[in-house]
Design a protein around this motif. Structure first.
Motif, PDB file in Angstrom:
ATOM      1  N   GLY A   1      49.428 112.734  32.645  1.00 42.05           N
ATOM      2  CA  GLY A   1      49.435 112.269  31.254  1.00 42.05           C
ATOM      3  C   GLY A   1      48.371 111.219  31.011  1.00 42.05           C
ATOM      4  O   GLY A   1      47.666 111.240  29.994  1.00 42.05           O
ATOM      5  N   THR A   2      48.228 110.285  31.951  1.00 34.99           N
ATOM      6  CA  THR A   2      47.205 109.247  31.815  1.00 34.99           C
ATOM      7  C   THR A   2      45.809 109.864  31.828  1.00 34.99           C
ATOM      8  O   THR A   2      44.948 109.495  31.019  1.00 34.99           O
ATOM      9  N   TYR A   3      45.570 110.810  32.725  1.00 36.07           N
ATOM     10  CA  TYR A   3      44.270 111.487  32.776  1.00 36.07           C
ATOM     11  C   TYR A   3      43.984 112.216  31.453  1.00 36.07           C
ATOM     12  O   TYR A   3      42.872 112.166  30.930  1.00 36.07           O
ATOM     13  N   GLY A   4      45.013 112.890  30.907  1.00 35.48           N
ATOM     14  CA  GLY A   4      44.843 113.605  29.636  1.00 35.48           C
ATOM     15  C   GLY A   4      44.504 112.652  28.498  1.00 35.48           C
ATOM     16  O   GLY A   4      43.625 112.931  27.678  1.00 35.48           O
ATOM     17  N   LEU A   5      45.200 111.502  28.433  1.00 38.88           N
ATOM     18  CA  LEU A   5      44.916 110.529  27.375  1.00 38.88           C
ATOM     19  C   LEU A   5      43.511 109.951  27.503  1.00 38.88           C
ATOM     20  O   LEU A   5      42.801 109.785  26.512  1.00 38.88           O
ATOM     21  N   VAL A   6      43.111 109.646  28.748  1.00 40.26           N
ATOM     22  CA  VAL A   6      41.770 109.109  28.960  1.00 40.26           C
ATOM     23  C   VAL A   6      40.709 110.150  28.576  1.00 40.26           C
ATOM     24  O   VAL A   6      39.717 109.831  27.918  1.00 40.26           O
ATOM     25  N   ALA A   7      40.914 111.415  28.962  1.00 40.99           N
ATOM     26  CA  ALA A   7      39.960 112.472  28.612  1.00 40.99           C
ATOM     27  C   ALA A   7      39.914 112.682  27.103  1.00 40.99           C
ATOM     28  O   ALA A   7      38.829 112.863  26.515  1.00 40.99           O
TER      29      ALA A   7
ATOM     30  N   LYS B   1      40.613 110.426  24.756  1.00 39.94           N
ATOM     31  CA  LYS B   1      39.927 109.267  24.176  1.00 39.94           C
ATOM     32  C   LYS B   1      38.429 109.381  24.387  1.00 39.94           C
ATOM     33  O   LYS B   1      37.644 109.080  23.475  1.00 39.94           O
ATOM     34  N   GLN B   2      38.025 109.824  25.561  1.00 38.87           N
ATOM     35  CA  GLN B   2      36.596 109.965  25.859  1.00 38.87           C
ATOM     36  C   GLN B   2      35.952 111.010  24.948  1.00 38.87           C
ATOM     37  O   GLN B   2      34.872 110.796  24.406  1.00 38.87           O
ATOM     38  N   SER B   3      36.603 112.161  24.758  1.00 41.12           N
ATOM     39  CA  SER B   3      36.024 113.204  23.885  1.00 41.12           C
ATOM     40  C   SER B   3      36.015 112.737  22.434  1.00 41.12           C
ATOM     41  O   SER B   3      35.074 113.021  21.693  1.00 41.12           O
TER      42      SER B   3
ATOM     43  N   ASN C   1      32.868 110.940  17.792  1.00 47.97           N
ATOM     44  CA  ASN C   1      32.561 109.874  16.828  1.00 47.97           C
ATOM     45  C   ASN C   1      31.116 109.428  16.950  1.00 47.97           C
ATOM     46  O   ASN C   1      30.444 109.173  15.944  1.00 47.97           O
ATOM     47  N   HIS C   2      30.627 109.362  18.171  1.00 50.76           N
ATOM     48  CA  HIS C   2      29.229 108.985  18.390  1.00 50.76           C
ATOM     49  C   HIS C   2      28.290 110.051  17.814  1.00 50.76           C
ATOM     50  O   HIS C   2      27.281 109.726  17.170  1.00 50.76           O
TER      51      HIS C   2
END
Length: 196
Positions: free
Chosen positions: A40-46, A48-50, A55-56
């Motif tokens: 779950g933590t890996y999914g949230l981090v991925a 957020k990164q995408s 946004n960039h």
């Protein structure tokens, strides 16, 4: 085999074995829970990164569009489009007088001369003034101009015919007519492309 152990010791061994089994299940459950948490933590981090990457990209695209003056380009395109529409509208009402005067001259009866020709902007037609030898010749102009074979005017109205009796001129009568162009008029500039 006969178990000679006292009942309390037997129960103690039995519960000990159960406790070992329960401990294994609890440890396996904790490891599984820890794995789900890590996933779950890996999914949230991925995620957020995408999201940050998108946004960039969006901000970079907005900056590029602002640099390219998209709004100004759209305004210029709209102005060009409006100018083109205006040109088509103006050319749609533009009359080729050199050709039209020859056609009108060919249908003017003997005893009449064309004195004046004015373009009426509001009614999409012309005002004609002709000098004639008599009243009948003046009315014959209106009949000749409304002839459908000429394909110049859809409608011709006599505004006035004034004949002077004390005039020694060769053309004592003045006829004023108002004519409305036929939509298929071959003397309108816009219709020239369709005829050729």
């Amino acid at each position: 085999m006969i178990n000679l152990l006292p009942p309390e010791l037997r129960n103690s061994y039995r519960f000990g074995r159960r406790n070992v089994a329960l401990r294994r299940w609890v440890i396996a459950g904790l490891i599984a829970l820890l794995g789900v948490g890590l996933l779950g933590t890996y999914g949230l981090v991925a995620f957020k990164q995408s999201t940050d990457d998108y946004n960039h990209q969006i901000s970079a695209a907005k900056n590029q569009l602002q640099a390219d003056n998209l709004t100004q380009t759209e305004k210029q395109t709209q102005n060009i489009s409006d100018s083109l529409k205006l040109a088509v509208k103006v050319l749609g009402n533009e009359v080729l007088f050199s050709k039209m005067i020859n056609q009108i001259g060919s249908v003017i009866p003997d005893g009449a001369v064309l004195a004046e020709l004015n373009l009426d902007k509001s009614e999409n037609g012309v005002s004609l003034t002709a000098n004639t030898t008599d009243y009948n010749t003046a009315t014959q102009i209106q009949v000749n101009l409304t002839d459908p074979r000429n394909k110049v005017f859809a409608k011709v109205d006599i505004v006035s015919i004034v004949c002077k009796t004390d005039n020694t001129s060769a053309y004592p009568c003045v006829a004023t007519l108002r004519a409305q162009f036929n939509k298929d008029n071959q003397f309108l500039f816009i219709n020239q492309g369709a005829k050729s």
